[in-house]
Design a protein around this motif. Structure first.
Motif, PDB file in Angstrom:
ATOM      1  N   LEU A 120       0.932  -1.222   0.079  1.00  0.00           N
ATOM      2  CA  LEU A 120       0.023  -0.032   0.129  1.00  0.00           C
ATOM      3  C   LEU A 120       0.875   1.174   0.023  1.00  0.00           C
ATOM      4  O   LEU A 120       0.768   2.261  -0.704  1.00  0.00           O
ATOM      5  CB  LEU A 120      -0.880   0.075   1.257  1.00  0.00           C
ATOM      6  CG  LEU A 120      -1.918  -0.982   1.350  1.00  0.00           C
ATOM      7  CD1 LEU A 120      -2.919  -1.058   2.561  1.00  0.00           C
ATOM      8  CD2 LEU A 120      -2.944  -0.871  -0.063  1.00  0.00           C
TER       9      LEU A 120
ATOM     10  N   LEU B 266      -3.340   5.187   0.886  1.00  0.00           N
ATOM     11  CA  LEU B 266      -4.024   4.085   1.722  1.00  0.00           C
ATOM     12  C   LEU B 266      -3.034   3.678   2.722  1.00  0.00           C
ATOM     13  O   LEU B 266      -1.779   3.727   2.574  1.00  0.00           O
ATOM     14  CB  LEU B 266      -4.135   2.972   0.804  1.00  0.00           C
ATOM     15  CG  LEU B 266      -5.012   3.425  -0.509  1.00  0.00           C
ATOM     16  CD1 LEU B 266      -4.898   2.202  -1.426  1.00  0.00           C
ATOM     17  CD2 LEU B 266      -6.418   3.422  -0.252  1.00  0.00           C
TER      18      LEU B 266
ATOM     19  N   ALA C  92      -7.769  -7.402   2.754  1.00  0.00           N
ATOM     20  CA  ALA C  92      -7.822  -6.674   1.670  1.00  0.00           C
ATOM     21  C   ALA C  92      -8.395  -5.247   1.789  1.00  0.00           C
ATOM     22  O   ALA C  92      -8.130  -4.314   1.291  1.00  0.00           O
ATOM     23  CB  ALA C  92      -8.185  -7.592   0.481  1.00  0.00           C
ATOM     24  N   LYS C  93      -9.900  -5.393   2.054  1.00  0.00           N
ATOM     25  CA  LYS C  93     -10.704  -4.190   1.852  1.00  0.00           C
ATOM     26  C   LYS C  93     -10.889  -3.689   3.231  1.00  0.00           C
ATOM     27  O   LYS C  93     -10.978  -2.427   3.600  1.00  0.00           O
ATOM     28  CB  LYS C  93     -11.890  -4.581   1.003  1.00  0.00           C
ATOM     29  CG  LYS C  93     -11.783  -5.023  -0.434  1.00  0.00           C
ATOM     30  CD  LYS C  93     -11.745  -3.720  -1.157  1.00  0.00           C
ATOM     31  CE  LYS C  93     -10.833  -3.959  -2.378  1.00  0.00           C
ATOM     32  NZ  LYS C  93     -11.041  -4.823  -3.266  1.00  0.00           N
TER      33      LYS C  93
ATOM     34  N   ILE D 247      -8.346  -1.128   5.401  1.00  0.00           N
ATOM     35  CA  ILE D 247      -7.677  -0.121   4.554  1.00  0.00           C
ATOM     36  C   ILE D 247      -8.094   1.320   5.111  1.00  0.00           C
ATOM     37  O   ILE D 247      -9.646   1.408   5.103  1.00  0.00           O
ATOM     38  CB  ILE D 247      -7.891  -0.189   3.057  1.00  0.00           C
ATOM     39  CG1 ILE D 247      -7.271  -1.396   2.610  1.00  0.00           C
ATOM     40  CG2 ILE D 247      -7.680   1.049   2.465  1.00  0.00           C
ATOM     41  CD1 ILE D 247      -7.516  -1.414   1.227  1.00  0.00           C
TER      42      ILE D 247
END
Lengths: 134, 136
Positions: free
Chosen positions: A25, A41, A88-89, A92
């Motif tokens: 990221l 991010l 993953a999501k 963040i």
């Protein structure tokens, strides 16, 4: 025996995985420093690590019936392998403005912490080998 | 593996930044050029590059891609130069809208960005090399 080894290194594995994900990221932030409307991010490291370790404590969903004492039980944390789905999501964080200096410092810091964890793993291996050799 | 994705990310950024430097160099080089469009001579118009976040992989991170190259909309400068082939009847001619200072500074910024991404590549390379030493 192998199950115990797995348990021994589970924490280090999680840290290493999370660090490399965070590195990705941060690299994306540095790459996009010139992109208009880009939101940098990052991940909430301690929160994500806590969540991963919590997953580890959960009992396995499928259980095999052991009819003999010599049967090997099913591996405890097969479930945690797909860690990327969790990471993953969900964890963040999107910040509003990019600050190149902060990103670069974070990048180097994260890389050093990653290498630190590798040294810890190596030390653990060394002590295990000492025990095995006697 | 996340670390290998960083190679792609840094690579895309380096390609984009070097393309940006190329545009700035071409703007600076063509500051006095005339362009022949449909039989008429026009002064060279500065080009600008628009970068875009490229989140093609599903892990949330992503590289950079060049979205488009547009013309700078700054108005053309007019100077008095009666001998210029594109001068009008009063002897004024339009010249290119390239701003030397802006172009130079943007080119330096692009080169710094390129260096930053190169640094990223080196760091990640050493991290991967370190990873390979686990258990040795």
């Amino acid at each position: 025996m192998l199950n115990k080894l797995d348990k021994e290194f589970y924490f280090n594995k999680c840290v290493l995985n999370l660090r490399s994900y965070r590195q990705e990221l941060l690299a994306s932030n540095i790459a996009n420093s010139d992109t208009p409307n880009y939101q940098p991010l990052d991940i909430d490291f301690s929160k994500a690590l806590n969540e991963l370790l919590k997953k580890n404590n959960k009992k396995p969903q499928c259980q095999l019936t052991l009819t003999s004492k010599k049967h090997i039980p099913i591996a405890q944390h097969k479930k945690s392998e797909n860690y990327e789905n969790i990471v993953a999501k969900k964890y963040i964080i999107k910040k509003n403005k990019i600050n190149m200096d902060v990103e670069k410092v974070n990048f180097i810091n994260n890389s050093l912490l990653y290498q630190m964890d590798i040294i810890f793993i190596n030390n653990k291996f060394k002590s295990l080998m000492n025990v095995l050799k006697g | 593996m996340s670390l290998l994705k960083i190679f792609d990310i840094a690579n895309s950024a380096m390609i984009a930044q070097s393309q940006k430097m190329q545009i700035h160099a071409s703007n600076l080089a063509n500051i006095d050029s005339l362009v022949n469009t449909d039989g008429k001579l026009h002064p060279y118009i500065a080009k600008k590059i628009i970068l875009k976040f490229d989140n093609s992989n599903d892990s949330g991170s992503g590289g950079v891609k060049v979205e488009k190259i547009i013309d700078d909309t700054t108005p053309l400068k007019v100077i008095y130069d009666p001998k210029n082939p594109i001068a009008n009847s009063q002897g004024f001619s339009e010249i290119s809208n390239v701003n030397v200072v802006t172009e130079t500074i943007n080119a330096i910024a692009a080169s710094r960005n390129y260096q930053a991404n190169l640094e990223v590549l080196n760091t990640v390379k050493s991290m991967i090399m370190k990873t390979l030493t686990i258990g040795q």
